[in-house]
Write a protein that holds these residues in place. Sequence first.
Motif, PDB file in Angstrom:
ATOM      1  N   LEU A 114       0.831  -1.205   0.000  1.00  0.00           N
ATOM      2  CA  LEU A 114       0.000   0.000   0.000  1.00  0.00           C
ATOM      3  C   LEU A 114       0.866   1.257   0.000  1.00  0.00           C
ATOM      4  N   GLN A 115       1.988   1.205   0.695  1.00  0.00           N
ATOM      5  CA  GLN A 115       2.892   2.351   0.709  1.00  0.00           C
ATOM      6  C   GLN A 115       3.378   2.670  -0.702  1.00  0.00           C
ATOM      7  N   TRP A 116       3.711   1.632  -1.456  1.00  0.00           N
ATOM      8  CA  TRP A 116       4.199   1.862  -2.820  1.00  0.00           C
ATOM      9  C   TRP A 116       3.087   2.391  -3.732  1.00  0.00           C
ATOM     10  N   MET A 117       1.883   1.885  -3.526  1.00  0.00           N
ATOM     11  CA  MET A 117       0.759   2.407  -4.312  1.00  0.00           C
ATOM     12  C   MET A 117       0.584   3.903  -4.065  1.00  0.00           C
ATOM     13  N   LEU A 118       0.623   4.302  -2.802  1.00  0.00           N
ATOM     14  CA  LEU A 118       0.495   5.722  -2.469  1.00  0.00           C
ATOM     15  C   LEU A 118       1.641   6.523  -3.067  1.00  0.00           C
ATOM     16  N   ALA A 119       2.855   6.028  -2.925  1.00  0.00           N
ATOM     17  CA  ALA A 119       4.020   6.753  -3.423  1.00  0.00           C
ATOM     18  C   ALA A 119       3.948   6.942  -4.938  1.00  0.00           C
ATOM     19  N   GLU A 120       3.580   5.895  -5.647  1.00  0.00           N
ATOM     20  CA  GLU A 120       3.502   5.972  -7.111  1.00  0.00           C
ATOM     21  C   GLU A 120       2.404   6.924  -7.562  1.00  0.00           C
ATOM     22  N   ARG A 121       1.220   6.806  -6.961  1.00  0.00           N
ATOM     23  CA  ARG A 121       0.099   7.640  -7.409  1.00  0.00           C
ATOM     24  C   ARG A 121       0.334   9.118  -7.077  1.00  0.00           C
ATOM     25  N   TYR A 122       0.826   9.422  -5.881  1.00  0.00           N
ATOM     26  CA  TYR A 122       1.100  10.814  -5.536  1.00  0.00           C
ATOM     27  C   TYR A 122       2.189  11.398  -6.441  1.00  0.00           C
ATOM     28  N   THR A 123       3.184  10.591  -6.781  1.00  0.00           N
ATOM     29  CA  THR A 123       4.249  11.062  -7.676  1.00  0.00           C
ATOM     30  C   THR A 123       3.674  11.391  -9.050  1.00  0.00           C
ATOM     31  N   GLU A 124       2.799  10.529  -9.545  1.00  0.00           N
ATOM     32  CA  GLU A 124       2.189  10.769 -10.857  1.00  0.00           C
ATOM     33  C   GLU A 124       1.325  12.026 -10.846  1.00  0.00           C
ATOM     34  N   LEU A 125       0.572  12.241  -9.780  1.00  0.00           N
ATOM     35  CA  LEU A 125      -0.276  13.437  -9.722  1.00  0.00           C
ATOM     36  C   LEU A 125       0.560  14.707  -9.565  1.00  0.00           C
ATOM     37  N   GLU A 126       1.691  14.595  -8.899  1.00  0.00           N
ATOM     38  CA  GLU A 126       2.577  15.758  -8.831  1.00  0.00           C
ATOM     39  C   GLU A 126       3.130  16.084 -10.212  1.00  0.00           C
TER      40      GLU A 126
END
Length: 382
Positions: A284-296
């Motif tokens: 779940l941590q990686w999912m959050l990290a990837e999605r937030y990075t993409e939205l940034e």
Amino acid sequence: MNLSLTEEQMMIQDMAKKFAESELAPVAAKLDETGDQEIFKNNLAQLCELGFMGLNIKAEYGGVEAGVVAFSLAVTEIAKACASTAVTTSVTNMVAEVIQAVGNEQQKQTYLPRICSGEYLAGGFCLTESGAGSDPAAMKTTAVKDGDEYILNGSKIFITSGNFAGVFVVWAVTDPDAKKGRGISCFIVEANTPGINISKNEDKMGQKASPTNEVHFENCRVPASALMGTENKGFGVAVGELAGGRIGIGSLALGIGLAALDYAKEYTKERKQFDQPISNFQGLQWMLAERYTELEAARLLLMQAAHIKEQGGAFGTAASMAKLFAADKANKACYDALQMMGGAGYIKEYPLERMARDVRITSIYEGTSEIQKVIIARDLLS
């Protein structure tokens, strides 16, 4: 490159954020469920009072002259709370910008203050037809000159705010013998003009509080003074304004995606499995990290497109890139956020179910993702 926001941009972002949290978020679920137009229109009226319907309109016409970057920031904050309100805000700003860009002085003095002040709660952008969506140059709506009037006949579909817009910007064929796309003109038409008929609201998958309608023109007579810009030169206006609208829709998508991730992130801190918060699990941590990075990354693409437009540069390709990426990554963010919440994300008690429906259209309207790829590739290969 200076990526810092100006004091005015930060002020508008903060104002939009506070309004969204205090006024929009508490009623977003109710609006999705009931489509309550009294609440919806009241929120739009308040946004008008705050200046959000004329963000890139000159002060002399009632706007706030805050620019395109501020417009993008505001739409994102509004979309975090209510996508229906955000799309109406985006489209109304786009209609106002069309009038400011190609209208004559009388047209600007007449209509822009009405939009910015809220006398007209919304404006309608009448371009799409049943046989002219991704290919708007194929439109069949006509405007025939008759003395000092034009007679409009035809139908437009998927018109945001069609049932309560105060004014429409309408594209119609004025020279049927011209090459495709070269005999189209742009008109400004008041909603109460005889000959305009509005269909019932479409029953949509998402963004339910924002009415979407067919607008029919049947022997609708408008004065010759309703023509905006040069006769037969209106198609270029539509293409240019759609590019600007893509910044708005990309910003809207970004807002929904961020709201979904923010909610899921907090949920993972509270939800426990195997005697610990699920936020401790690396998956779940990686999912959050990837999605937030993409939205940034989406945010930066949107800021670039908005900045180029604000500086008067050629921004069309940048806007298509931003809209394509933001819509795709926001859809991914919403579905991954729902996945993080498991079965709870699928229940209407939580907002993820609504956000997943609201975000889906962002890869379709204001030009599908496929059309954005065509535009980008055409520019790369030209």
